[in-house]
Design a protein around this motif. Structure first.
Motif, PDB file in Angstrom:
ATOM      1  N   MET A  98      46.578 -38.008  -9.396  1.00 13.94           N
ATOM      2  CA  MET A  98      47.132 -38.681 -10.565  1.00 13.94           C
ATOM      3  C   MET A  98      48.630 -38.446 -10.653  1.00 13.94           C
ATOM      4  N   GLN A  99      49.013 -37.170 -10.407  1.00 17.17           N
ATOM      5  CA  GLN A  99      50.438 -36.806 -10.401  1.00 17.17           C
ATOM      6  C   GLN A  99      51.196 -37.681  -9.406  1.00 17.17           C
ATOM      7  N   MET A 100      50.556 -37.790  -8.228  1.00 17.67           N
ATOM      8  CA  MET A 100      51.166 -38.567  -7.142  1.00 17.67           C
ATOM      9  C   MET A 100      51.343 -39.987  -7.575  1.00 17.67           C
ATOM     10  N   GLU A 101      50.250 -40.481  -8.182  1.00 11.68           N
ATOM     11  CA  GLU A 101      50.291 -41.879  -8.651  1.00 11.68           C
ATOM     12  C   GLU A 101      51.433 -42.060  -9.622  1.00 11.68           C
ATOM     13  N   ARG A 102      51.471 -41.085 -10.605  1.00 15.65           N
ATOM     14  CA  ARG A 102      52.535 -41.175 -11.626  1.00 15.65           C
ATOM     15  C   ARG A 102      53.914 -41.086 -10.982  1.00 15.65           C
ATOM     16  N   ASN A 103      54.070 -40.160  -9.993  1.00 11.64           N
ATOM     17  CA  ASN A 103      55.366 -40.008  -9.296  1.00 11.64           C
ATOM     18  C   ASN A 103      55.769 -41.328  -8.632  1.00 11.64           C
ATOM     19  N   LEU A 104      54.767 -41.877  -7.979  1.00  8.30           N
ATOM     20  CA  LEU A 104      55.025 -43.146  -7.272  1.00  8.30           C
ATOM     21  C   LEU A 104      55.413 -44.217  -8.262  1.00  8.30           C
ATOM     22  N   THR A 105      54.695 -44.238  -9.398  1.00  2.00           N
ATOM     23  CA  THR A 105      54.996 -45.217 -10.449  1.00  2.00           C
ATOM     24  C   THR A 105      56.403 -44.977 -10.946  1.00  2.00           C
ATOM     25  N   GLU A 106      56.717 -43.638 -11.149  1.00  2.00           N
ATOM     26  CA  GLU A 106      58.056 -43.275 -11.610  1.00  2.00           C
ATOM     27  C   GLU A 106      59.112 -43.740 -10.602  1.00  2.00           C
ATOM     28  N   SER A 163      44.483 -44.302  -6.500  1.00  2.00           N
ATOM     29  CA  SER A 163      43.505 -44.659  -7.534  1.00  2.00           C
ATOM     30  C   SER A 163      42.092 -44.518  -7.001  1.00  2.00           C
ATOM     31  N   ASP A 164      41.871 -44.990  -5.767  1.00  2.00           N
ATOM     32  CA  ASP A 164      40.544 -44.858  -5.126  1.00  2.00           C
ATOM     33  C   ASP A 164      40.169 -43.384  -4.988  1.00  2.00           C
ATOM     34  N   ILE A 165      41.166 -42.630  -4.517  1.00  2.00           N
ATOM     35  CA  ILE A 165      40.903 -41.178  -4.356  1.00  2.00           C
ATOM     36  C   ILE A 165      40.476 -40.566  -5.666  1.00  2.00           C
ATOM     37  N   ILE A 166      41.188 -40.932  -6.718  1.00  2.00           N
ATOM     38  CA  ILE A 166      40.860 -40.384  -8.057  1.00  2.00           C
ATOM     39  C   ILE A 166      39.451 -40.745  -8.440  1.00  2.00           C
ATOM     40  N   ASP A 167      39.127 -42.069  -8.195  1.00  2.00           N
ATOM     41  CA  ASP A 167      37.752 -42.497  -8.528  1.00  2.00           C
ATOM     42  C   ASP A 167      36.736 -41.642  -7.784  1.00  2.00           C
ATOM     43  N   ALA A 168      37.034 -41.459  -6.476  1.00  2.00           N
ATOM     44  CA  ALA A 168      36.095 -40.634  -5.652  1.00  2.00           C
ATOM     45  C   ALA A 168      35.961 -39.213  -6.170  1.00  2.00           C
ATOM     46  N   GLU A 169      37.132 -38.650  -6.463  1.00  2.00           N
ATOM     47  CA  GLU A 169      37.122 -37.275  -6.994  1.00  2.00           C
ATOM     48  C   GLU A 169      36.356 -37.194  -8.276  1.00  2.00           C
ATOM     49  N   LYS A 170      36.569 -38.270  -9.121  1.00  2.00           N
ATOM     50  CA  LYS A 170      35.869 -38.322 -10.420  1.00  2.00           C
ATOM     51  C   LYS A 170      34.356 -38.274 -10.224  1.00  2.00           C
ATOM     52  N   ALA A 171      33.940 -39.189  -9.308  1.00  2.00           N
ATOM     53  CA  ALA A 171      32.483 -39.236  -9.027  1.00  2.00           C
ATOM     54  C   ALA A 171      31.980 -37.888  -8.506  1.00  2.00           C
ATOM     55  N   PHE A 213      29.816 -19.732 -10.551  1.00  3.10           N
ATOM     56  CA  PHE A 213      31.222 -19.586 -10.183  1.00  3.10           C
ATOM     57  C   PHE A 213      31.596 -20.573  -9.085  1.00  3.10           C
ATOM     58  N   VAL A 214      30.700 -20.631  -8.065  1.00  2.00           N
ATOM     59  CA  VAL A 214      30.951 -21.534  -6.934  1.00  2.00           C
ATOM     60  C   VAL A 214      31.022 -22.978  -7.428  1.00  2.00           C
ATOM     61  N   SER A 215      30.042 -23.299  -8.299  1.00  2.00           N
ATOM     62  CA  SER A 215      29.988 -24.684  -8.819  1.00  2.00           C
ATOM     63  C   SER A 215      31.252 -24.990  -9.576  1.00  2.00           C
ATOM     64  N   PHE A 216      31.618 -24.048 -10.480  1.00  2.00           N
ATOM     65  CA  PHE A 216      32.821 -24.292 -11.292  1.00  2.00           C
ATOM     66  C   PHE A 216      34.053 -24.374 -10.426  1.00  2.00           C
ATOM     67  N   ASN A 217      34.060 -23.579  -9.401  1.00  2.00           N
ATOM     68  CA  ASN A 217      35.187 -23.594  -8.471  1.00  2.00           C
ATOM     69  C   ASN A 217      35.302 -24.942  -7.798  1.00  2.00           C
ATOM     70  N   ASN A 218      34.130 -25.420  -7.356  1.00  2.00           N
ATOM     71  CA  ASN A 218      34.096 -26.746  -6.722  1.00  2.00           C
ATOM     72  C   ASN A 218      34.628 -27.801  -7.666  1.00  2.00           C
ATOM     73  N   ILE A 219      34.094 -27.694  -8.930  1.00  2.00           N
ATOM     74  CA  ILE A 219      34.509 -28.688  -9.948  1.00  2.00           C
ATOM     75  C   ILE A 219      36.019 -28.607 -10.144  1.00  2.00           C
ATOM     76  N   ASN A 220      36.456 -27.360 -10.247  1.00  2.00           N
ATOM     77  CA  ASN A 220      37.877 -27.121 -10.468  1.00  2.00           C
ATOM     78  C   ASN A 220      38.718 -27.717  -9.336  1.00  2.00           C
ATOM     79  N   ASN A 221      38.240 -27.459  -8.098  1.00  2.00           N
ATOM     80  CA  ASN A 221      38.934 -28.010  -6.930  1.00  2.00           C
ATOM     81  C   ASN A 221      39.022 -29.522  -7.028  1.00  2.00           C
ATOM     82  N   ALA A 222      37.860 -30.107  -7.322  1.00  2.00           N
ATOM     83  CA  ALA A 222      37.813 -31.572  -7.425  1.00  2.00           C
ATOM     84  C   ALA A 222      38.787 -32.063  -8.464  1.00  2.00           C
ATOM     85  N   GLN A 223      38.767 -31.332  -9.613  1.00  2.00           N
ATOM     86  CA  GLN A 223      39.651 -31.758 -10.711  1.00  2.00           C
ATOM     87  C   GLN A 223      41.107 -31.574 -10.318  1.00  2.00           C
ATOM     88  N   THR A 224      41.409 -30.488  -9.634  1.00  2.00           N
ATOM     89  CA  THR A 224      42.782 -30.240  -9.190  1.00  2.00           C
ATOM     90  C   THR A 224      43.238 -31.366  -8.280  1.00  2.00           C
TER      91      THR A 224
END
Lengths: 170, 497
Positions: free
Chosen positions: B49-57, B172-180, B32-43
């Motif tokens: 990404m949303q921010m990036e898209r907003n900024l792009t918009e 974009s960097d943040i996303i990469d970091a989160e991805k990793a 649960f903890v692991s999935f939560n962490n993953i979920n947090n990271a993904q969120t």
């Protein structure tokens, strides 16, 4: 047979015996019988002056053993002989129960100690038997004979005249 | 196991299964903890990404605004221009909303917020410039407006675009970091779950083996127990049979005892009666002893009287003896006289013999005297003999009186002793009477006890009958037990572990 008849018969017998004796009286000797236990002796009455009890006899020292002592007989001193010692009979001692026969012939008189005086009796001289030859101890001269009753009849004359019984007065 | 840990099987089972459950719960929590962490990271990634898209918009919106401005500038048609102007204002309002939205979302990114604020300042200048151009356009000074656009608006826009691009690049960097981060988290969660599962499986296997072992042990023990149960059941059966026979014997013994008790009762009754008669006899004996005592007293008195009489007799005998002696003296005197008479008679006879024929009559007299003397001598001898006999008799009498005296004394002593004996006897009889009274009371008590024993024996009889029934029931129960053991054995064979 009752008791009275028995007594009567015994009395009859006694009387008949006396008759026989009275018939022969003239020829008989009167004898005084005495005892020198265990033998019976006799002596003719003519030699006997008296019989008396033994009273206050005094032994005389220095006399032969057959002289028992002297005795006062009514003021007369008489010597007493113990014939038992003279006849070698067994001496049994002299007591006052002994009787004395005073014998006498002429002037000779002495007493003889006897155990008892049996009494007087009649002896017929023809019935006398001679003394037995084996009569030891008693000098045959003192004996006149033996009656059929077994009484030794002493010869009073020999006894009174015998020198052996006269104690020498030297 | 039992020796090392004194824990019940239930506790062991709870412990085993609890261990597995705990492991599963732990694994679940870890997952649960692991999935939560993953979920947090993904969120976070999604937000970026949303921010990036907003900024792009936002960038695109600004671009469109610039284009609209250009169209306004170029267009000649006033309606068209108004329409465009309206479009521009609407768009500006929309951009303002979206800007505030972006600003809100950028609260968690301070660096980017600063940059954004700068953008906002630049944007303000840009919007002021645009307002200025619009006024110029309205005034018809298009050339001037174009120049302004070329000289001021162009570089400003370019600057804003560059700044937005910068922020975009950041995100974009943040996303990469989160991805990793997400990837690493996923990997670690995988590893954790695999290891945890493996651990649970291993634990389960161990638990299964352990349980099998435990069950085997239990079954072995149960088997042993069943065997013991079987032997015990057979033993119980034999014992019960013995008890049954014993109970039967007890029943017969009880009936015998009952009859014996009846006999004892009779005996006790007899003893009581005997004691009564003994008591009476004792009373009689006591009376007799009293009489005997009196008799003994009388006997003693009689003995004393006899003693006195004996003493009198002894005195009389002594006197008699003395008299006898004097008679003897007299007779000896008489004897002496007879002796003298005899001698006199002999002398007389001698004298008579000497006298010859004249003395014959005298000789007869002398003979008669002699005979008389002899007779008197014989008489004195007889008297002496009689006197001797009398003396002997007197001596005997003396001895007899002495013996009698002694006998009387002994009799006295014996009488006294017998008196004492009688007293002792009396005491003994009294004691015996007391004892007899005690015997009588105790025999009565005995009888009462026997009366109590009879119903007790009845109870015992009933109890023994119940015992017999009970033992029969026990017998069937033991049978059932034996069968149960057999069945248990079969069941254990069936469930062979």
């Amino acid at each position: 047979m009752n008791l009275d008849q028995k007594i009567l018969r015994a009395r009859a017998k006694e009387i008949s015996r006396h008759k026989i004796k009275q018939d022969d009286m003239a020829e008989s000797l009167s004898v005084v019988e005495f005892l020198l236990i265990p033998e019976r002796y006799g002596i003719e009455s003519k030699y006997v002056s008296e019989v008396l009890s033994l009273r206050e006899m005094t032994p005389i020292p220095g006399t032969p053993a057959f002289v028992a002592g002297v005795m006062n007989v009514r003021g007369k001193i008489v010597s007493i002989l113990n014939l038992k010692l003279l006849f070698n009979l067994k001496e049994r001692g002299i007591t006052e129960l002994n009787k004395i026969i005073l014998v006498r012939m002429d002037r000779m008189e002495f007493g003889i100690v006897t155990d008892a005086i049996a009494g007087t009796l009649k002896v017929y001289p023809n019935t006398l038997s001679a003394p037995p030859a084996n009569l030891h101890g008693i000098n045959a001269e003192y004996i006149q004979g033996i009656t059929p009753d077994g009484i030794i009849l002493l010869n009073g004359e020999n006894l009174l005249t015998n020198k052996t019984i006269i104690v020498n007065q030297k | 196991m039992k020796s090392t840990f004194n824990i019940s099987t239930k506790a062991k089972l709870f412990l085993g299964f609890g261990l597995i459950i705990v492991a599963i719960i732990l694994l679940s929590i870890l997952s649960f903890v692991s999935f939560n962490n993953i979920n947090n990271a993904q969120t976070g990634m999604f937000k970026s990404m949303q921010m990036e898209r907003n900024l792009t918009e936002f960038k695109a919106d600004e671009n469109r605004q610039m284009l609209t401005m250009l169209q306004i500038t170029i267009s000649k048609d006033p309606t068209r221009t108004n329409e465009l102007k309206k479009q521009l204002v609407d768009k500006a309002a929309l951009i303002a909303i979206s800007l505030s939205l972006i600003e809100n979302e950028l609260q968690s990114y301070p660096v980017q917020l600063q940059k954004f604020n700068e953008i906002k300042v630049q944007l303000k200048r840009y919007i002021e410039n645009r307002e200025k151009r619009l006024t110029l356009n309205d005034a018809g000074k298009i050339e001037e407006s174009i120049n302004m656009a070329r000289e001021i608006e162009g570089p400003l826009y370019e600057k804003i675009r560059m700044m937005i691009l910068e922020i975009e690049k950041d995100f974009s960097d943040i996303i990469d970091a989160e991805k990793a981060k997400t990837e690493s988290l996923t990997q670690s969660a995988d590893i954790t779950i695999i290891i945890g599962s493996m651990g649970i499986i291993l634990l389960s296997i161990i638990l299964i083996f352990w349980m099998i072992r435990m069950l085997r042990k239990i079954s072995v023990e149960i088997k042993n127990g069943v065997n013991i149960l079987g032997t015990s059941a057979s033993e119980i059966l034999t014992t019960v049979t013995e008890v049954s026979t014993g109970a039967t014997e007890t029943a017969t013994a009880i009936s015998e005892t009952t009859t014996t008790i009846e006999e004892i009762r009779q005996t006790a009754l007899m003893a009581s009666q005997k004691a009564q008669s003994v008591l009476e006899n004792a009373q009689k004996a006591s009376d007799a002893a009293e009489n005997g005592k009196e008799s003994v007293q009388q006997t003693i008195e009689g003995m004393n009287r006899i003693n006195q009489q004996m003493n009198l007799i002894a005195d009389s005998i002594v006197k008699l003896s003395e008299k006898n002696r004097s008679i003897g003296e007299i007779t000896s005197t008489v004897n002496d006289i007879a002796d003298q008479s005899n001698l006199l008679a002999v002398n007389a006879a001698i004298e008579a013999a000497k006298a010859g024929e004249q003395g014959r009559g005298f000789a007869v007299v002398a003979q008669e005297i002699r005979n008389l003397a002899d007779q008197s001598k014989q008489a004195t001898a007889q008297v002496r003999e009689i006197l001797n006999d009398i003396q002997k008799a007197v001596n005997l009498a003396v001895m007899s009186t002495e013996q009698g005296s002694k006998a009387v004394e002994n009799g006295s002593i014996l009488a006294r002793k017998s008196g004492e004996m009688i007293e002792i006897l009396s005491d003994t009889v009294t004691e015996a009477a007391q004892s007899v009274i005690q015997i009588s009371t105790s025999s009565q008590q005995q009888m009462a006890g026997m009366d109590q024993i009879v119903p007790a024996m009845e109870n015992i009889k009933q109890a023994s009958e119940q015992n017999v029934i009970g033992t029969k029931q026990t017998q069937t129960a033991a049978h059932n037990l034996s069968e149960l053991g057999q069945n248990l054995k079969i069941i254990i064979e069936k469930f062979n572990v």
